[in-house]
Design an enzyme around this catalytic site. Structure first.
Site, PDB file in Angstrom:
ATOM      1  N   ARG A   1       0.831  -1.200   0.000  1.00 36.52           N
ATOM      2  CA  ARG A   1       0.000   0.000   0.000  1.00 36.52           C
ATOM      3  C   ARG A   1       0.861   1.245   0.000  1.00 36.52           C
ATOM      4  NH1 ARG A   1      -4.846   2.143   3.982  1.00 36.52           N
ATOM      5  NH2 ARG A   1      -4.916   4.223   3.095  1.00 36.52           N
TER       6      ARG A   1
ATOM      7  N   ARG B   1      -6.943   2.909  -2.790  1.00 38.47           N
ATOM      8  CA  ARG B   1      -5.986   2.048  -2.103  1.00 38.47           C
ATOM      9  C   ARG B   1      -6.271   0.587  -2.409  1.00 38.47           C
ATOM     10  NH1 ARG B   1      -8.839   3.894   2.643  1.00 38.47           N
ATOM     11  NH2 ARG B   1      -8.247   5.960   1.955  1.00 38.47           N
TER      12      ARG B   1
ATOM     13  N   ASP C   1      -7.067  -1.454   2.783  1.00 38.65           N
ATOM     14  CA  ASP C   1      -7.211  -0.588   3.959  1.00 38.65           C
ATOM     15  C   ASP C   1      -7.733  -1.470   5.084  1.00 38.65           C
ATOM     16  OD1 ASP C   1      -7.414   1.850   5.484  1.00 38.65           O
ATOM     17  OD2 ASP C   1      -9.570   1.901   5.041  1.00 38.65           O
TER      18      ASP C   1
ATOM     19  N   ASP D   1      -8.809  -1.255   9.056  1.00 37.79           N
ATOM     20  CA  ASP D   1      -9.113  -0.331  10.152  1.00 37.79           C
ATOM     21  C   ASP D   1      -9.629  -1.087  11.378  1.00 37.79           C
ATOM     22  OD1 ASP D   1      -8.569   1.955   8.587  1.00 37.79           O
ATOM     23  OD2 ASP D   1     -10.613   1.987   7.805  1.00 37.79           O
TER      24      ASP D   1
HETATM   25  C1  X6L Z   1     -17.305  15.017   4.304  1.00 41.40           C
HETATM   26  C2  X6L Z   1     -15.963  14.955   4.571  1.00 41.40           C
HETATM   27  C3  X6L Z   1     -17.988  13.831   4.133  1.00 41.40           C
HETATM   28  C4  X6L Z   1     -15.308  13.744   4.644  1.00 41.40           C
HETATM   29  C5  X6L Z   1     -17.334  12.624   4.211  1.00 41.40           C
HETATM   30  C6  X6L Z   1     -15.975  10.101   4.751  1.00 41.40           C
HETATM   31  C7  X6L Z   1     -13.929  11.174   4.410  1.00 41.40           C
HETATM   32  C8  X6L Z   1     -15.340   8.876   4.794  1.00 41.40           C
HETATM   33  C9  X6L Z   1     -13.279   9.962   4.439  1.00 41.40           C
HETATM   34  C10 X6L Z   1     -15.992  12.564   4.477  1.00 41.40           C
HETATM   35  C11 X6L Z   1     -15.292  11.269   4.548  1.00 41.40           C
HETATM   36  C12 X6L Z   1     -13.974   8.811   4.637  1.00 41.40           C
HETATM   37  C13 X6L Z   1     -13.687   4.112   1.908  1.00 41.40           C
HETATM   38  C14 X6L Z   1     -14.437   5.059   1.220  1.00 41.40           C
HETATM   39  C15 X6L Z   1     -12.746   6.023   2.117  1.00 41.40           C
HETATM   40  C16 X6L Z   1     -14.134   2.769   1.917  1.00 41.40           C
HETATM   41  C17 X6L Z   1     -15.980   3.484   0.575  1.00 41.40           C
HETATM   42  C18 X6L Z   1     -13.304   7.483   4.703  1.00 41.40           C
HETATM   43  C19 X6L Z   1     -11.868   7.333   4.304  1.00 41.40           C
HETATM   44  N1  X6L Z   1     -12.632   4.737   2.472  1.00 41.40           N
HETATM   45  N2  X6L Z   1     -15.575   4.762   0.545  1.00 41.40           N
HETATM   46  N3  X6L Z   1     -13.837   6.258   1.353  1.00 41.40           N
HETATM   47  N4  X6L Z   1     -15.283   2.519   1.226  1.00 41.40           N
HETATM   48  N5  X6L Z   1     -17.112   3.163  -0.065  1.00 41.40           N
HETATM   49  O1  X6L Z   1     -13.528   1.866   2.516  1.00 41.40           O
HETATM   50  O2  X6L Z   1     -13.881   6.485   5.055  1.00 41.40           O
HETATM   51  S1  X6L Z   1     -11.678   7.290   2.555  1.00 41.40           S
HETATM   52 MG    MG Z   2     -10.773   3.247   6.174  1.00 42.11          MG
HETATM   53 MG    MG Z   3      -7.246   3.065   7.322  1.00 44.02          MG
END
Ligand code: X6L
Ligand code: MG
Ligand code: MG
Length: 167
Positions: free
Chosen positions: A81, A90, A93, A95
């Protein structure tokens, strides 16, 4: 109850998640006790990236939260990664979502995972393997999910279970 979330949106997503699960379960101090199905999910945070596969596992471990984090990061590293764009694509991931009833807020580790309670891509797999657990403010995954109106961006991709697991 210790719960771990897995996600991948680069390469062979299913293989990446299964490899990560295999590597975790091969650790001396970790035993895999349950595994959710895999779900195909629309990206959240940064939306112009490929769809994810997400899943979750339940483990037992004698590792402390920080030791477990080290193992998760090590597996991510072993799998090549690269962390460039924040919230970007990625290949794997891993967590820590829940570590018993511990609450940890520091620079390196946040448990329960801060985005857990409003993310269908985390809550739907959790509901399968930990439906009765209180994950946030005394609410179960199902109760938290009932407050999310649109769950259409999380779709069952492949049914999995411990018995069906090709490890
Ligand atoms: C505003 C600002 C709204 C930030 C949402 C939500 C940022 C989730 C990061 C957010 C915000 C994340 C995955 C993902 C990511 C995953 C799916 C995160 C970290 N990881 N989308 N986006 N699956 N579907 O594992 O969770 S980046
Ligand atoms: Mg995550
Ligand atoms: Mg993570």
């Amino acid at each position: 109850m210790i719960l771990i979330g897995l996600g991948s949106n680069i390469g062979d997503r299913k293989k990446n998640i299964l490899t990560a699960i295999q590597k975790l379960s091969q650790h001396q101090k970790i035993s895999l006790t349950n595994i959710s199905s895999l779900y195909e999910t629309k990206p959240v945070g940064v939306t112009n990236q490929p769809d994810f596969l997400n899943g979750a596992i339940h483990i037992d471990t004698t590792l402390s939260p920080l030791e477990l984090l080290e193992v998760c990061l090590d597996v991510e590293c072993q799998m090549g990664r690269v962390r460039d764009q924040r919230w970007g694509p990625r290949n794997i991931d891993i967590d820590i979502l829940v570590y018993h009833d511990l609450m940890i807020q520091d620079e390196v580790l946040n448990v329960p995972h801060p985005r857990l309670c409003e993310r269908a891509f985390v809550l739907i797999p959790l509901q399968e393997i930990a439906g009765e657990i209180k994950v946030d403010r005394g609410l179960t995954p199902g109760e938290l999910l009932s407050r999310i109106c649109d769950k259409s961006d999380v779709v069952l991709y492949e049914q999995l279970s411990l018995e069906l697991l090709p490890l």
